[in-house]
Design an enzyme around this catalytic site. Structure first.
Site, PDB file in Angstrom:
ATOM      1  N   GLU A 139       0.802  -1.220   0.000  1.00 25.51           N
ATOM      2  CA  GLU A 139       0.000   0.000   0.000  1.00 25.51           C
ATOM      3  C   GLU A 139       0.836   1.272   0.000  1.00 25.51           C
ATOM      4  OE1 GLU A 139      -0.487  -2.623   1.880  1.00 25.51           O
ATOM      5  OE2 GLU A 139      -2.413  -3.368   1.168  1.00 25.51           O
ATOM      6  N   HIS A 142     -10.042  -5.488   8.456  1.00 24.10           N
ATOM      7  CA  HIS A 142     -10.659  -5.136   7.165  1.00 24.10           C
ATOM      8  C   HIS A 142     -11.814  -4.164   7.327  1.00 24.10           C
ATOM      9  CE1 HIS A 142      -8.363  -8.704   6.149  1.00 24.10           C
ATOM     10  NE2 HIS A 142      -8.557  -8.469   4.867  1.00 24.10           N
TER      11      HIS A 142
END
Lengths: 319, 316
Positions: free
Chosen positions: A54, A123
């Site tokens: 990321e 998540h």
């Protein structure tokens, strides 16, 4: 009007904006795999898969946005942004200011969050207030399919970095979407239900729960004004104050944890700017100060439901 | 090396040296707060930057004086920025650490160690997709090479064949820690090779060597061969930050050995074979004078208006 899901609305927004502007590119984990139809249309240069990293995904978007491209990046789940906080907060959010206005960062980071898939706290974590607190970043979190599309289009066209939060629980919930070209402006809240007795402000999935609560309380003769904030930053302060000065009561509802959640900021703004209109305490109905759990029953209990909102409204009204 | 180029290189190296000495004197006199000196790394900056084209984009870091001045930044506007003045390149909002000069192609200066490595892939992608012939150059140190983002950046640049020149100025120090304490290898170019990027280590104190190898690297990148990695092996002759770091932790013998390899002094000896002592003295005097004027300009410049406090946060 056609009805379809926010999932499709997002793809349509991206397709339309990529058609409109050659500088728009789209990359992220599995983006080219998942959106093979976009690859067919726009080519592998503009739709890209990336390594599962990321930091470099967002950093690449930031660097590209400052030098002529307009990237959209999908980091999949919002908490994955923690690996890219440096790139997003320090670079996208601050380098315009640090450089005395020499650079701009027209980019969109998309991330899913919220209960709905029982995916647990790595998540699912509603972290929108982190980025409202950080300087230089806009924060968008729509609830209706049409606004997913309209706000994403506006976010792509905006010259500033935008964190576009996608509530997982809404992703497959169809809604009406206009067929003709449109955008939804950033920084404008929407009144979904008009009412005179109390204002209910929310965003994401809890907007629907606020509406359920309002419909039930209407039977008791309580007229609730429900406002979908949609853009959290820049904040439509004017609409909030207008509504509260009419209803004299306010409840803020969000799925994110309570402590330093955005509800606290809205409560503070209203008490500073509209204190004379308030006839009761500003009440927050929020998720708890805990990581979002996975178990279905616990996940469902995390986000405020209709009953909790009704209790909050009654507390605010003192009834 | 021909005389003209040698004098140009020496002029830039001397300017960087004197500029940072000027900053040090100001810091010691409490006229500026702090800065990170690149003293000892002048050959790396001048050698690399001199081999670039005008369109190329440079990303640098907190130890950036050499890169800025070698690229042609005005010392007076750099000094004004260090002093937080409105006439600085960033209107005083950067201060000494993160000066960018877009008009000179010095973009997105980050002082989060490794920040520039995360951004340069995006700059490289733009240059590639917008079909320019320009390249992106990223300066960072051995400290940044220990950040995870170093590896993410090299990997992606290699996979996407981006037009990026990575310049690792291995100055042996990572803030207050010696490189030898933090890595098993001596040459960071070894890591770069693992990402299938052509990588070399050069004597970072030899401006000719740096220039020559950068030219080669730049040619390779412009021929669309993807990224290239140059490690300029050098030494940070001062502490991590001025003026408080007295280098008590530095091995005296090591420091002395590197002082003998001082890039400015060593190169001057070479230039003296090509130009007369008088020519060089005149050049040096001009620079000293320019810096005196620059200090005057910076001191006399106004501070930013207080309404600047909330300007430039967003594009409005």
């Amino acid at each position: 009007m056609e009805k379809f899901t926010p999932e499709r609305a997002i793809v349509e927004a991206i397709r339309e904006e990529m058609e409109r502007d050659d500088r728009v590119i789209f990359f992220g984990e599995g983006v080219a795999t998942k959106h093979y139809e976009l690859v067919k249309e726009f080519g592998k240069e503009r739709i890209r898969n990336v390594p599962l990293a990321e930091g470099i995904i967002v950093g690449t978007a930031v660097g590209a946005s400052a030098t002529g491209l307009r990237p959209i990046v999908d980091i999949l789940f919002a908490p994955f942004i923690t690996y890219a906080m440096e790139e997003f907060v320090n670079s996208a959010g601050k380098l315009r200011y640090i450089s005395g206005g020499q650079f701009s960062f027209p980019l969109v980071v998309m991330g899913m969050t919220g209960g709905g898939w029982c995916v647990g706290a790595h998540h699912n974590h509603n972290i929108e207030s982190w980025f409202i607190h950080a300087p230089g970043i806009y924060v968008v979190m729509p609830s209706a399919a049409r606004d997913f599309k309209g706000l994403l289009k506006s976010s792509i066209r905006d010259e500033n970095p935008v964190f576009f939060f996608i509530d997982i629980g809404l992703l497959h919930m169809p809604g009406e979407v206009p067929e003709q070209e449109y955008t939804t402006p950033l920084g404008k809240a929407k009144v979904i239900l008009e009412g005179e007795d109390i204002t209910l402000i929310s965003w994401g999935k809890t907007v629907y729960r606020a509406v359920e609560a309002a419909e039930e309380l209407a039977k008791e003769g309580i007229q609730i004004e429900v406002m979908d904030l949609m853009t959290l930053k820049p904040l439509d302060q004017e609409s909030i104050l207008n509504s509260v000065s009419k209803t004299n009561h306010l409840v803020v509802v969000h799925e994110a944890s309570r402590n330093c959640g955005f509800g606290a900021e809205i409560a503070a703004i209203v008490s500073e700017e509209a204190f004379e209109y308030l006839k009761g305490p500003v009440v927050r109905v929020t998720g708890p100060d805990a990581p979002p759990p996975s178990s279905y029953v616990l996940e469902q209990a995390f986000a405020p439901d209709k009953d909790k909102i009704i209790a909050g409204v009654k507390r605010a009204l003192g009834v | 090396m021909e005389k003209e180029r040698a004098l140009d290189f020496y002029e830039k190296m001397f300017l960087i040296r004197k500029y940072e000495e000027t900053l040090l004197a100001l810091a010691q006199n409490n006229e500026i707060f702090t800065f990170c000196s690149s003293l000892g790394q002048e050959a790396s900056a001048v050698g690399v930057v001199s081999a670039l084209s005008e369109d190329d984009i440079i990303l640098t870091n907190h130890r950036s004086a050499g890169h800025l001045l070698a690229r042609g930044a005005e010392p007076r506007r750099c000094l004004a920025e260090v002093m937080g003045k409105a006439t600085g390149y960033c209107k005083g909002k950067s201060g000494p650490l993160h000066i960018s000069v877009k008009e000179l192609g010095i973009y997105l200066t980050s002082t989060i160690v490794g920040g520039e490595l995360s951004l340069v892939t995006g700059v490289g992608l733009s240059l590639k997709m917008l079909k320019t012939n320009a390249i992106a150059v990223c300066f960072f140190g051995d400290g940044a090479a220990c950040e995870g983002i170093f590896h993410e950046s090299l990997n992606l640049a290699s996979v996407w064949e981006l037009p990026i020149l990575y310049v690792c100025e291995n100055n042996q120090w990572q803030a207050f820690v010696h490189r030898k304490e933090t890595m098993r290898i001596d040459h960071i170019s070894e890591w770069a090779k693992r990402y299938k990027i052509p990588a070399i280590t050069v004597d970072g104190n030899d401006v000719e060597e740096v220039y020559k190898n950068t030219k080669k690297a730049v040619d390779s990148i412009r021929s669309q061969n993807g990224p290239y990695f140059i490690e300029t092996y050098t030494y940070r002759l001062r502490g991590h930050m001025e003026p408080m770091d007295q280098q008590e932790y530095v091995d005296k013998e090591e420091l002395e050995n590197w002082r003998k390899k001082d890039p400015v002094i060593c190169f001057k000896q070479k230039v003296l074979e090509l130009a007369s002592a008088k020519e060089i003295e005149e050049l040096e005097n001009n620079i000293e004078l320019e810096l005196q004027r620059a200090v005057h300009f910076a001191k006399e410049s106004p501070y930013p208006n207080l309404d600047e406090l909330t300007k430039d946060v967003f594009v409005v």
